[in-house]
Enzyme design. Structure first.
Site, PDB file in Angstrom:
ATOM      1  N   TYR A 159       0.857  -1.192   0.000  1.00 40.04           N
ATOM      2  CA  TYR A 159       0.000   0.000   0.000  1.00 40.04           C
ATOM      3  C   TYR A 159       0.891   1.241   0.000  1.00 40.04           C
ATOM      4  CZ  TYR A 159       0.680   1.204   4.989  1.00 40.04           C
ATOM      5  OH  TYR A 159       1.206   1.582   6.199  1.00 40.04           O
ATOM      6  N   CYS A 160       0.320   2.363  -0.426  1.00 38.44           N
ATOM      7  CA  CYS A 160       1.057   3.635  -0.469  1.00 38.44           C
ATOM      8  C   CYS A 160       0.128   4.736   0.032  1.00 38.44           C
ATOM      9  CB  CYS A 160       1.571   3.907  -1.874  1.00 38.44           C
ATOM     10  SG  CYS A 160       0.298   3.910  -3.165  1.00 38.44           S
ATOM     11  N   LEU A 161       0.125   5.875  -0.633  1.00 39.79           N
ATOM     12  CA  LEU A 161      -0.774   6.965  -0.247  1.00 39.79           C
ATOM     13  C   LEU A 161      -2.130   6.828  -0.913  1.00 39.79           C
ATOM     14  CD1 LEU A 161      -1.293   9.676   1.183  1.00 39.79           C
ATOM     15  CD2 LEU A 161      -0.362  10.818  -0.859  1.00 39.79           C
ATOM     16  N   TRP A 188      -3.316   4.345   2.115  1.00 40.24           N
ATOM     17  CA  TRP A 188      -3.353   5.121   3.350  1.00 40.24           C
ATOM     18  C   TRP A 188      -4.550   6.079   3.415  1.00 40.24           C
ATOM     19  CZ3 TRP A 188      -1.873   5.091   8.096  1.00 40.24           C
ATOM     20  CH2 TRP A 188      -1.848   6.258   8.863  1.00 40.24           C
TER      21      TRP A 188
END
Length: 205
Positions: A159-161, A188
């Site tokens: 996962y990232c932003l 996120w």
């Protein structure tokens, strides 16, 4: 006698004319050589000044380079199975009941985690600064990140932003031999929104 004198003087006068012409050509040649040397010296100085100019690297350039690196690893050299997709509920269960066969990976930069926080139990392998981290030998990986490199029999959940970098990360992981991969596409931003909504719901009850 006068005729003889004029005849004798002609070679000397002719010699002086030839000498003057030769001197003129030499002066012209010297002038051209000097001009050419000045031009070459000027060009060299310009080249030195150009070499001393700072290289301007924009964020767009960096992004383009990283996209090219992804395209290189997606060039069909390795065929990998598609990645799974995780939703908020799946990630929430994983944080409440950790599974040793599943590893949650945050691919944002360390400064982002420090400023915004991260999902519990996640490890940080930043995509922007270390896109090829999962290709490193185990000892180099541990020295760089401070924890063991994930085994290839584990499921890696990225996962990232907002769901972009995590997708690139899982594709690269597939090229590096990790067959079991998944994305939390909401990432996120979705996690924060859902956690806030869940907290507000509890307060209202």
């Amino acid at each position: 006698m006068a005729l003889i004198a004029r005849t004798l003087l002609r070679p000397a006068r002719f010699s002086r004319q030839l000498s003057t012409a030769a001197t003129g050509r030499q002066t012209t040649t010297t002038g051209m050589t000097t001009t050419m040397m000045m031009v070459m010296r000027s060009s060299a100085n310009v080249g030195m000044r150009m070499a001393q100019l700072p290289v301007l690297t924009t964020r767009r350039t960096i992004v383009a380079q990283k996209i090219e690196s992804v395209r290189f690893f997606q060039s069909g050299q390795v065929e990998v199975p598609p990645a799974n997709e995780y939703q908020y509920e799946d990630i929430k269960k994983l944080t409440q009941n950790p599974n040793p066969d599943k590893i949650l990976i945050d691919v944002r930069e360390p400064a982002e985690l420090a400023a915004e926080g991260y999902i519990p139990s996640a490890i940080n392998i930043p995509y922007n600064s270390s896109p090829t981290a999962l290709s490193l030998p185990e000892d180099e990986f541990e020295l760089k990140f401070g924890f063991s490199k994930p085994n290839k029999d584990k499921e890696l959940i990225f996962y990232c932003l907002g769901g972009v970098r995590c997708n690139y990360s899982q594709e690269l992981a597939g090229q590096f031999g990790y067959a079991r991969r998944a994305n939390y596409l909401g990432s996120w931003e979705d996690w924060v929104a859902r956690e806030k909504a869940a907290a507000a719901e509890k307060v209202n009850k």
